[in-house]
Design an enzyme around this catalytic site. Sequence first.
Site, PDB file in Angstrom:
ATOM      1  N   CYS A  33      34.864  48.356  36.324  1.00 15.43           N
ATOM      2  CA  CYS A  33      35.166  47.595  37.554  1.00 15.43           C
ATOM      3  C   CYS A  33      35.332  46.013  37.164  1.00 15.43           C
ATOM      4  CB  CYS A  33      33.923  47.549  39.173  1.00 15.43           C
ATOM      5  SG  CYS A  33      32.622  47.434  38.498  1.00 15.43           S
ATOM      6  N   ASP A  35      32.084  44.197  36.595  1.00 13.96           N
ATOM      7  CA  ASP A  35      30.965  43.643  36.994  1.00 13.96           C
ATOM      8  C   ASP A  35      29.714  43.569  36.232  1.00 13.96           C
ATOM      9  OD1 ASP A  35      31.799  43.070  38.943  1.00 13.96           O
ATOM     10  OD2 ASP A  35      31.320  44.964  40.350  1.00 13.96           O
ATOM     11  N   CYS A  59      29.439  43.437  42.880  1.00 16.32           N
ATOM     12  CA  CYS A  59      30.229  43.790  44.157  1.00 16.32           C
ATOM     13  C   CYS A  59      28.795  44.183  45.235  1.00 16.32           C
ATOM     14  CB  CYS A  59      30.772  45.404  43.782  1.00 16.32           C
ATOM     15  SG  CYS A  59      29.578  46.786  43.895  1.00 16.32           S
ATOM     16  N   CYS A 103      26.978  51.593  40.878  1.00 16.91           N
ATOM     17  CA  CYS A 103      26.550  50.594  40.769  1.00 16.91           C
ATOM     18  C   CYS A 103      25.841  50.754  41.197  1.00 16.91           C
ATOM     19  CB  CYS A 103      27.592  49.597  42.503  1.00 16.91           C
ATOM     20  SG  CYS A 103      29.076  49.896  42.481  1.00 16.91           S
TER      21      CYS A 103
HETATM   22 FE1  FES Z   1      31.680  47.283  40.063  1.00 20.51          FE
HETATM   23 FE2  FES Z   1      30.123  48.084  42.057  1.00 20.51          FE
HETATM   24  S1  FES Z   1      32.548  48.127  41.706  1.00 20.51           S
HETATM   25  S2  FES Z   1      29.021  47.454  40.387  1.00 20.51           S
END
Ligand code: FES
Length: 145
Positions: A33, A35, A59, A103
């Site tokens: 993702c 992140d 997120c 996450c």
């Molecule tokens: Fe990447 Fe939540 S979607 S940490």
Amino acid sequence: MYSEKVMDHFNNPRNMGEIENAKGIGTVGNAKCGDIMRMYLDIDDNGIIQDVKFKTFGCGAAIATSSMATELVKGKTVQEALLVTNKAVMDALDGLPPVKVHCSLLAEEAIHAALWDYAKKQGIEIEGLKEPVKDIEEIAAEEDE
Ligand code: FES
């Protein structure tokens, strides 16, 4: 879809920011993702976590889980902090939707990475602490099974 606690920690994240001269800093990401999470720990001479802060390009679930994770490790010993798993964080938040479970791993791994950094700087070993991964996708795949 999200519990009230998740929404509360998302809207009012606790311990967001950074600690200057932190004793341990850990950064982990999730390549899937994109992140990233960074955790700062201030640990005293008795091995007690006096302060903890986090920053994330993540997120909403990543923000809420990091916020809760910082609350759970604050005031704990390094050993106790190791017991704060992503499952413990999710329980404390009254759960997360299944697609958001990974996450919470970011928060757990960022704490482990910060503890690892602390141990390295102190020249000590923390029993039960494994070398953290840089990309949680490596472990998220196992967790999702
Ligand atoms: Fe990447 Fe939540 S979607 S940490």
